[in-house]
Design a protein around this motif. Sequence first.
Motif, PDB file in Angstrom:
ATOM      1  N   ASP A 145       0.867  -1.228   0.044  1.00  0.00           N
ATOM      2  CA  ASP A 145      -0.157   0.002   0.077  1.00  0.00           C
ATOM      3  C   ASP A 145       0.855   1.111   0.144  1.00  0.00           C
ATOM      4  O   ASP A 145       1.741   1.227   0.702  1.00  0.00           O
ATOM      5  CB  ASP A 145      -0.799   0.067   1.228  1.00  0.00           C
ATOM      6  N   SER A 166      -2.178  -5.660  -9.733  1.00  0.00           N
ATOM      7  CA  SER A 166      -3.012  -4.781 -10.538  1.00  0.00           C
ATOM      8  C   SER A 166      -2.986  -3.840  -9.132  1.00  0.00           C
ATOM      9  O   SER A 166      -2.697  -4.119  -8.133  1.00  0.00           O
ATOM     10  CB  SER A 166      -4.735  -5.127 -10.612  1.00  0.00           C
ATOM     11  N   SER A 200      -4.998  -0.480  -7.642  1.00  0.00           N
ATOM     12  CA  SER A 200      -6.119   0.211  -7.442  1.00  0.00           C
ATOM     13  C   SER A 200      -5.729   1.366  -6.847  1.00  0.00           C
ATOM     14  O   SER A 200      -4.938   1.677  -5.817  1.00  0.00           O
ATOM     15  CB  SER A 200      -7.076  -0.447  -6.479  1.00  0.00           C
ATOM     16  N   GLY A 240      -7.286   4.337  -4.056  1.00  0.00           N
ATOM     17  CA  GLY A 240      -8.362   4.514  -3.335  1.00  0.00           C
ATOM     18  C   GLY A 240      -8.534   6.011  -2.721  1.00  0.00           C
ATOM     19  O   GLY A 240      -7.431   6.665  -2.595  1.00  0.00           O
ATOM     20  N   ARG A 253     -12.352   2.358  -3.473  1.00  0.00           N
ATOM     21  CA  ARG A 253     -11.835   2.286  -4.852  1.00  0.00           C
ATOM     22  C   ARG A 253     -12.444   3.890  -5.568  1.00  0.00           C
ATOM     23  O   ARG A 253     -13.674   4.001  -5.459  1.00  0.00           O
ATOM     24  CB  ARG A 253     -12.151   1.257  -5.602  1.00  0.00           C
ATOM     25  N   THR A 259     -12.990   6.322  -9.148  1.00  0.00           N
ATOM     26  CA  THR A 259     -13.330   6.059 -10.438  1.00  0.00           C
ATOM     27  C   THR A 259     -12.820   7.129 -11.486  1.00  0.00           C
ATOM     28  O   THR A 259     -12.406   8.234 -11.097  1.00  0.00           O
ATOM     29  CB  THR A 259     -14.841   6.034 -10.729  1.00  0.00           C
ATOM     30  N   PRO A 292     -13.983   1.820 -12.343  1.00  0.00           N
ATOM     31  CA  PRO A 292     -13.033   1.747 -11.306  1.00  0.00           C
ATOM     32  C   PRO A 292     -11.556   2.174 -11.673  1.00  0.00           C
ATOM     33  O   PRO A 292     -11.171   1.777 -12.723  1.00  0.00           O
ATOM     34  CB  PRO A 292     -12.980   0.450 -10.587  1.00  0.00           C
ATOM     35  N   VAL A 350      -8.302   1.026 -11.772  1.00  0.00           N
ATOM     36  CA  VAL A 350      -7.594  -0.184 -11.485  1.00  0.00           C
ATOM     37  C   VAL A 350      -6.788  -0.443 -12.719  1.00  0.00           C
ATOM     38  O   VAL A 350      -7.184  -0.378 -13.927  1.00  0.00           O
ATOM     39  CB  VAL A 350      -8.593  -1.636 -11.305  1.00  0.00           C
ATOM     40  N   SER A 352      -3.943  -2.699 -14.759  1.00  0.00           N
ATOM     41  CA  SER A 352      -3.354  -3.961 -14.900  1.00  0.00           C
ATOM     42  C   SER A 352      -1.978  -3.804 -15.892  1.00  0.00           C
ATOM     43  O   SER A 352      -1.396  -4.760 -16.084  1.00  0.00           O
ATOM     44  CB  SER A 352      -4.003  -5.141 -15.386  1.00  0.00           C
ATOM     45  N   PRO A 403      -2.437   4.536  -3.441  1.00  0.00           N
ATOM     46  CA  PRO A 403      -2.604   3.382  -4.453  1.00  0.00           C
ATOM     47  C   PRO A 403      -2.227   1.999  -3.476  1.00  0.00           C
ATOM     48  O   PRO A 403      -1.799   2.067  -2.285  1.00  0.00           O
ATOM     49  CB  PRO A 403      -1.418   3.370  -5.199  1.00  0.00           C
TER      50      PRO A 403
END
Length: 101
Positions: free
Chosen positions: A14, A38, A40, A42, A52, A54, A60, A62, A64, A80
């Motif tokens: 994190d 991946s 995310s 937040g 999460r 947008t 979202p 996210v 990859s 993140p």
Amino acid sequence: MAVTTWAGLLAGDDGESVRLAVYSDRSIQVEGLFGGASVSIGGSNDGVTYHRLTDTSGEPLVFSSGGLKQIVELPVFLKPWLIGGDGTTNITVTLAGRRSI
């Protein structure tokens, strides 16, 4: 303009949360070796519980693979976090914020 970078994120990391509430225009860039991870993005208003965020399409945030997206929500704190990954995972996340005029 403010820029915050989280470099060297490994599998399961994190990022440290940052407080950029005064910047209403924000974008996030993610690059590096994903190794199956991946990323995310937040947001939180209390600095404890993160949700999460947008992009402008309502999808979202996210990643990859590498990319650059605008953040819609305006939480007080952002960070993140990585989901999955392996020994090759090494990711850099860069957040840019700009005050509206």
